[in-house]
Design an enzyme around this catalytic site. Sequence first.
Site, PDB file in Angstrom:
ATOM      1  N   THR A 158      -5.793 -24.227 -36.367  1.00 33.89           N
ATOM      2  CA  THR A 158      -5.924 -25.251 -37.399  1.00 33.89           C
ATOM      3  C   THR A 158      -7.343 -25.803 -37.540  1.00 33.89           C
ATOM      4  OG1 THR A 158      -5.386 -27.575 -37.841  1.00 33.89           O
ATOM      5  CG2 THR A 158      -4.992 -26.826 -35.621  1.00 33.89           C
TER       6      THR A 158
ATOM      7  N   LYS B 161      -4.236 -27.713 -29.733  1.00 31.01           N
ATOM      8  CA  LYS B 161      -4.468 -26.478 -30.499  1.00 31.01           C
ATOM      9  C   LYS B 161      -5.749 -25.773 -30.049  1.00 31.01           C
ATOM     10  CE  LYS B 161      -1.069 -26.108 -33.617  1.00 31.01           C
ATOM     11  NZ  LYS B 161      -0.337 -24.887 -33.973  1.00 31.01           N
TER      12      LYS B 161
ATOM     13  N   TYR C 197      -3.005 -33.584 -30.891  1.00 33.00           N
ATOM     14  CA  TYR C 197      -2.627 -32.334 -31.585  1.00 33.00           C
ATOM     15  C   TYR C 197      -3.810 -31.364 -31.616  1.00 33.00           C
ATOM     16  CZ  TYR C 197      -1.721 -29.276 -35.612  1.00 33.00           C
ATOM     17  OH  TYR C 197      -1.587 -28.189 -36.442  1.00 33.00           O
TER      18      TYR C 197
ATOM     19  N   GLU D 200      -7.917 -28.772 -37.808  1.00 34.43           N
ATOM     20  CA  GLU D 200      -7.984 -30.004 -37.005  1.00 34.43           C
ATOM     21  C   GLU D 200      -8.814 -29.791 -35.741  1.00 34.43           C
ATOM     22  OE1 GLU D 200      -6.688 -33.430 -36.611  1.00 34.43           O
ATOM     23  OE2 GLU D 200      -6.954 -33.154 -38.747  1.00 34.43           O
TER      24      GLU D 200
END
Length: 352
Positions: free
Chosen positions: A135, A163, A159, A137
């Site tokens: 991602t 990841k 999160y 992010e």
Amino acid sequence: MSKNKVALIFGITGQDGSYLSEYLLKKNYIVHGVIRRSSSFNTGRIDHIYQDPHKKKRNLILHYGDITDSISVSSLIKKILPHEIYNLAAQSHVAVSFEVPEYTANADAIGTLRILEAIRFHKLQSRTRFYQAGTSEMYGKVKETPQNEYTSFYPRSPYGVAKVYAHWITVNYREAYKIFACNGILFNHESPRRGGTFVTKKIVNGLCRIKKGLQKTLYLGNLEAKRDWGHAKDYAVAMWKILQKREPDDFVIATGVQLTVKEFVNLVLKELKIDYLWKGKGLSSRCFIKGTKNKIISIDKNYFRPLEVDTLLGNSKKARRELKWKPKYNVKSMIKEMVYEELNSLKDDKKN
Ligand code: NAP
Ligand code: GDD
């Protein structure tokens, strides 16, 4: 022995899992999907492709399992012997990851390790290819703009941190054990099937309800955040293409176009033909139906996160060149589809 390729999707009930399974079924794959036990039905996004287990020949087969349960992950992989595994399973909500950081790490980071370990343990290196749902992010507090495969990560949420672990463990298993393991680094992607608490779906749902007189005000958080929004259907195609390369590799998937949350809201208002007027700034921003006192958008500071990712913009030149991937949707055609589907589902709601 069947000649069909066999895919296993963790996270088949999610937004991306549903588009990816449709795509793989059209390509004549036998698709296995892992679903979690839930107290209410959680298969709404794949009900239209569901096949009765009593049917003799099926090409969509669902199994109970959980990415936080090593034995269930390992035994499913051993039983199914997939050619391709797509790991889309995750606690995927950034704000929620601040509330449940430990579970997020278990599912999103160690969950990825569990799959890779099962491939290694069962000696499936020469059979099974692995896709990890990475991602944007991970770029968090971005080091450069736009972001590409070489941009360093600086995650800003539990999160994002989880990841980053998943990304590097995928690279590590590729290099250490010669597993065909790839990361797709996907920027935000949306659709009518997007979960209701992500901002695009929340905006479309709230404004459609306001248009239909079912709701007065929509409460949002940070309107200034910038995102690169694509359509999940286009991004599912990229996932498949990544696993068809001769050599395993990592790819950024993005549109290369960026909007603020407020600009996204304005496009939805235009699509709904609502004449609007913004007043105030920051926490006191509010939006009215022009010429009235009807306040349709207000800010709720509870929707701000402990840390924000201010800006994300992807450079997907590598994917466009090497995978010949190109999105079919742009943000306007995506909004059109999301609004159309939302208005239709509100009609159905009214009937019930
Ligand atoms: P989503 O709609 O939230 O779907 C997540 C899926 O994971 C659901 O099927 C969910 O099952 C499943 N899941 C969650 N925890 C699990 C567990 N412990 N065991 C097994 N399955 C579990 O997310 P999405 O938008 O489709 O995204 C798919 C993947 O791409 C995620 O890994 C996400 O982090 C990543 N990603 C998404 C975006 C984006 O913008 N959409 C961008 C980059 C990366 P339930 O249905 O039972 O909840
Ligand atoms: N969810 C939400 N709700 N976000 C809001 C709201 C609101 O009411 N108001 C403003 N926002 C802002 C958030 O602060 C964020 O800056 C932006 O809208 C987008 O939020 P989300 O739609 O929740 O997505 P995200 O960017 O945090 O995360 C999504 O994209 C990632 C890829 O960059 C998720 O799909 C992640 O799983 C994915 O990895």
